[in-house]
Design an enzyme around this catalytic site. Sequence first.
Site, PDB file in Angstrom:
ATOM      1  N   HIS A   1       9.598   4.580  -5.843  1.00 38.53           N
ATOM      2  CA  HIS A   1      10.476   3.466  -5.463  1.00 38.53           C
ATOM      3  C   HIS A   1      11.922   3.938  -5.553  1.00 38.53           C
ATOM      4  O   HIS A   1      12.267   4.752  -6.412  1.00 38.53           O
ATOM      5  CB  HIS A   1      10.271   2.277  -6.412  1.00 38.53           C
ATOM      6  CG  HIS A   1      10.781   0.985  -5.875  1.00 38.53           C
ATOM      7  ND1 HIS A   1      12.101   0.626  -5.964  1.00 38.53           N
ATOM      8  CD2 HIS A   1      10.160  -0.012  -5.213  1.00 38.53           C
ATOM      9  CE1 HIS A   1      12.265  -0.566  -5.387  1.00 38.53           C
ATOM     10  NE2 HIS A   1      11.105  -0.963  -4.926  1.00 38.53           N
TER      11      HIS A   1
ATOM     12  N   ASP B   1       3.002  -2.308  -3.875  1.00 38.60           N
ATOM     13  CA  ASP B   1       2.054  -2.145  -2.762  1.00 38.60           C
ATOM     14  C   ASP B   1       0.773  -1.431  -3.161  1.00 38.60           C
ATOM     15  O   ASP B   1      -0.145  -1.317  -2.344  1.00 38.60           O
ATOM     16  CB  ASP B   1       2.736  -1.370  -1.627  1.00 38.60           C
ATOM     17  CG  ASP B   1       3.887  -2.168  -1.045  1.00 38.60           C
ATOM     18  OD1 ASP B   1       5.013  -1.654  -0.994  1.00 38.60           O
ATOM     19  OD2 ASP B   1       3.656  -3.333  -0.683  1.00 38.60           O
TER      20      ASP B   1
HETATM   21  C1  SDX Z   1       8.743  -1.488  -1.085  1.00 41.13           C
HETATM   22  O1  SDX Z   1      13.571  -1.344  -1.973  1.00 41.13           O
HETATM   23  C2  SDX Z   1      12.711  -2.233  -2.363  1.00 41.13           C
HETATM   24  O2  SDX Z   1      12.978  -3.044  -3.229  1.00 41.13           O
HETATM   25  C3  SDX Z   1      11.407  -2.224  -1.603  1.00 41.13           C
HETATM   26  C4  SDX Z   1      10.308  -3.134  -2.138  1.00 41.13           C
HETATM   27  C5  SDX Z   1      10.662  -4.587  -1.987  1.00 41.13           C
HETATM   28  O3  SDX Z   1      10.099  -5.399  -2.739  1.00 41.13           O
HETATM   29  O4  SDX Z   1      11.422  -4.920  -1.039  1.00 41.13           O
HETATM   30  O5  SDX Z   1      10.084  -2.854  -3.513  1.00 41.13           O
HETATM   31  C6  SDX Z   1       8.994  -2.920  -1.384  1.00 41.13           C
HETATM   32  O6  SDX Z   1       9.118  -1.031  -0.046  1.00 41.13           O
HETATM   33  C7  SDX Z   1       8.092  -0.616  -2.143  1.00 41.13           C
HETATM   34  C8  SDX Z   1       8.039   0.889  -1.734  1.00 41.13           C
HETATM   35  C9  SDX Z   1       6.853   1.072  -0.807  1.00 41.13           C
HETATM   36  N1  SDX Z   1       6.819   2.453  -0.254  1.00 41.13           N
HETATM   37  C10 SDX Z   1       5.879   3.305  -0.596  1.00 41.13           C
HETATM   38  O7  SDX Z   1       5.038   3.113  -1.477  1.00 41.13           O
HETATM   39  C11 SDX Z   1       5.871   4.580   0.234  1.00 41.13           C
HETATM   40  C12 SDX Z   1       5.716   5.793  -0.699  1.00 41.13           C
HETATM   41  N2  SDX Z   1       6.918   5.941  -1.493  1.00 41.13           N
HETATM   42  C13 SDX Z   1       7.913   6.906  -0.987  1.00 41.13           C
HETATM   43  O8  SDX Z   1       8.005   6.975   0.388  1.00 41.13           O
HETATM   44  C14 SDX Z   1       9.221   6.783  -1.745  1.00 41.13           C
HETATM   45  O9  SDX Z   1       8.922   6.653  -3.067  1.00 41.13           O
HETATM   46  C15 SDX Z   1      10.197   5.690  -1.342  1.00 41.13           C
HETATM   47  C16 SDX Z   1      10.549   5.773   0.088  1.00 41.13           C
HETATM   48  C17 SDX Z   1       9.624   4.349  -1.656  1.00 41.13           C
HETATM   49  C18 SDX Z   1      11.461   5.884  -2.166  1.00 41.13           C
HETATM   50  O10 SDX Z   1      11.877   7.157  -1.961  1.00 41.13           O
HETATM   51  P1  SDX Z   1      13.439   7.569  -2.221  1.00 41.13           P
HETATM   52  O11 SDX Z   1      14.084   6.675  -3.169  1.00 41.13           O
HETATM   53  O12 SDX Z   1      14.109   7.781  -0.906  1.00 41.13           O
HETATM   54  O13 SDX Z   1      13.270   8.881  -3.004  1.00 41.13           O
HETATM   55  P2  SDX Z   1      12.788  10.223  -2.396  1.00 41.13           P
HETATM   56  O14 SDX Z   1      11.921   9.998  -1.182  1.00 41.13           O
HETATM   57  O15 SDX Z   1      13.975  11.115  -2.248  1.00 41.13           O
HETATM   58  O16 SDX Z   1      11.819  10.722  -3.558  1.00 41.13           O
HETATM   59  C19 SDX Z   1      12.343  11.367  -4.672  1.00 41.13           C
HETATM   60  C20 SDX Z   1      11.394  12.541  -4.876  1.00 41.13           C
HETATM   61  C21 SDX Z   1      11.222  13.411  -3.634  1.00 41.13           C
HETATM   62  O17 SDX Z   1      10.984  14.731  -4.051  1.00 41.13           O
HETATM   63  P3  SDX Z   1      12.196  15.800  -3.923  1.00 41.13           P
HETATM   64  O18 SDX Z   1      12.701  15.762  -2.484  1.00 41.13           O
HETATM   65  O19 SDX Z   1      13.237  15.331  -4.904  1.00 41.13           O
HETATM   66  O20 SDX Z   1      11.539  17.121  -4.263  1.00 41.13           O
HETATM   67  O21 SDX Z   1      10.081  12.068  -5.189  1.00 41.13           O
HETATM   68  C22 SDX Z   1       9.167  12.469  -4.192  1.00 41.13           C
HETATM   69  C23 SDX Z   1       9.968  12.899  -2.975  1.00 41.13           C
HETATM   70  O22 SDX Z   1       9.300  13.908  -2.256  1.00 41.13           O
HETATM   71  N3  SDX Z   1       8.338  11.314  -3.890  1.00 41.13           N
HETATM   72  C24 SDX Z   1       7.005  11.331  -3.797  1.00 41.13           C
HETATM   73  C25 SDX Z   1       6.651   9.996  -3.517  1.00 41.13           C
HETATM   74  N4  SDX Z   1       7.734   9.246  -3.445  1.00 41.13           N
HETATM   75  C26 SDX Z   1       8.776  10.061  -3.667  1.00 41.13           C
HETATM   76  N5  SDX Z   1       6.096  12.313  -3.924  1.00 41.13           N
HETATM   77  C27 SDX Z   1       4.799  11.957  -3.761  1.00 41.13           C
HETATM   78  N6  SDX Z   1       4.361  10.702  -3.475  1.00 41.13           N
HETATM   79  C28 SDX Z   1       5.267   9.698  -3.354  1.00 41.13           C
HETATM   80  N7  SDX Z   1       4.847   8.456  -3.098  1.00 41.13           N
END
Ligand code: SDX
Length: 435
Positions: free
Chosen positions: A312, A369
């Site tokens: 998140h 989710d």
């Molecule tokens: C919702 O914003 C809100 O409030 C949203 C929400 C709401 O109520 O409105 O809470 C609802 O959208 C919840 C989130 C749902 N999305 C997912 O579950 C999709 C999977 N999650 C990822 O795509 C990710 O965690 C995000 C997009 C949700 C957040 O990512 P960020 O903040 O942009 O952070 P990032 O992608 O840069 O991740 C940080 C690190 C990265 O590694 P590095 O580049 O630093 O090496 O963590 C890793 C990412 O690769 N990472 C994951 C991961 N999520 C992040 N690695 C493996 N699996 C994952 N799910």
Amino acid sequence: MDAQSGANIKTAKLTLGDQSWSFPVYEGTIGPEVIDVSKLYAETGRFTYDPGFTSTGACESKITYIDGDEGVLLYRGYPIEDLAEHGDFLETCYLLLYGELPNAAQKADFVDRVIHHTMVHEQMSRFFQGFRRDAHPMAVMVGCVGALSAFYHDSTDITDPTQRMIASIRMIAKMPTLAAMAYKYSVGQPFIYPKNDLDYASNFLRMCFAVPCEEYKPNPVLARAMDRIFTLHADHEQNASTSTVRLAGSTGANPFACIAAGIACLWGPAHGGANEAALKMLGEIGSVDRIPEYIKRSKDPNDSFRLMGFGHRVYKNYDPRAKIMQKTCHEVLHELGRNDPLLDVAMELERIALHDDYFIEKKLYPNVDFYSGITLRAMGFPTAMFTVLFALARTVGWIVQWKEMIEDPHQKLGRPRQLYSGATRRDYQPMSRRR
Ligand code: SDX
């Protein structure tokens, strides 16, 4: 303290070469202070640069507070755990809209107002005929909610507080009806009209699962679970879809068009589409013994696979909603006498991930989710409807944030700038001189 009208408690100094500037720092009631950089460009000729707005506060708000490090979510100061346990969704809608919990008379009046806006214009049913039966219901919702503007646009004066409240009540009241119509259309069954003697969640379940040929009695345990799921998804500060609604609203667009923009944004798998993607992922993993292979893939920077429902932007601790979702999931499966092997996969995946150094270091926890898909599927919803249910619940958050933006005397048209790295000025080349 109201940031813009309260006294500045301190300033932040920016130094660049032999120049320096000071900018006011505001503190809220809780949470990080903010540095007001609204005059940065005028004073320094420079922009801030913050793709994804990871460090940018876009507004001042009194609605929802998230402490991502502590895993805290407050609606108007009340913890989500208390509201989900002791309250109900329409009480939460009242709280978000008016800022206080309703007394008995206020609650009864609010419920009565919502109930008497649940029907949609009969012409709306013709919009559905234009869609293929297998259209994704989120595409149908974007179209139909946007089309509500055609019915109310000329009577929704967004500068009139009475009209704004009517538009808010209409959106809260009509989303379940439209969502149920989208589902019924997808399964080729007739639309079921709302019934005013049912509570909000029971009414929605009946509009989805009743058929004209027999009586439908909502299961109170499932209705309570549905209502609680709506509460969990009601609002969440300045997430992507709420920011979309605020940006659309800042142009003066009507609230129905703004909500349609929010629905479109929510659809993405990185946001509200994650519940649909998470269930598909659990299905792809299929069994507990395949979890290590997928955990490995999710850590591989060269593999686009991510654990959907994990991680998140704000929560760097357990999403408090995910805990309640997991409990609700168990309740629903128990009530239905079901054992879903995907729940076993989900719980083992969570257990392994939470002990894995990669996830610990990156502070990746289950989010709202992760368990919702298993719960909703058990309740009878097809995967494609999961994000529609998220949109139904989030409509109150979108509309309350839209109202707050419209009523904020300091709100301006949203218009970010950029760091330009494209071609500098060059002369047009006639075709004869192009290579
Ligand atoms: C919702 O914003 C809100 O409030 C949203 C929400 C709401 O109520 O409105 O809470 C609802 O959208 C919840 C989130 C749902 N999305 C997912 O579950 C999709 C999977 N999650 C990822 O795509 C990710 O965690 C995000 C997009 C949700 C957040 O990512 P960020 O903040 O942009 O952070 P990032 O992608 O840069 O991740 C940080 C690190 C990265 O590694 P590095 O580049 O630093 O090496 O963590 C890793 C990412 O690769 N990472 C994951 C991961 N999520 C992040 N690695 C493996 N699996 C994952 N799910």
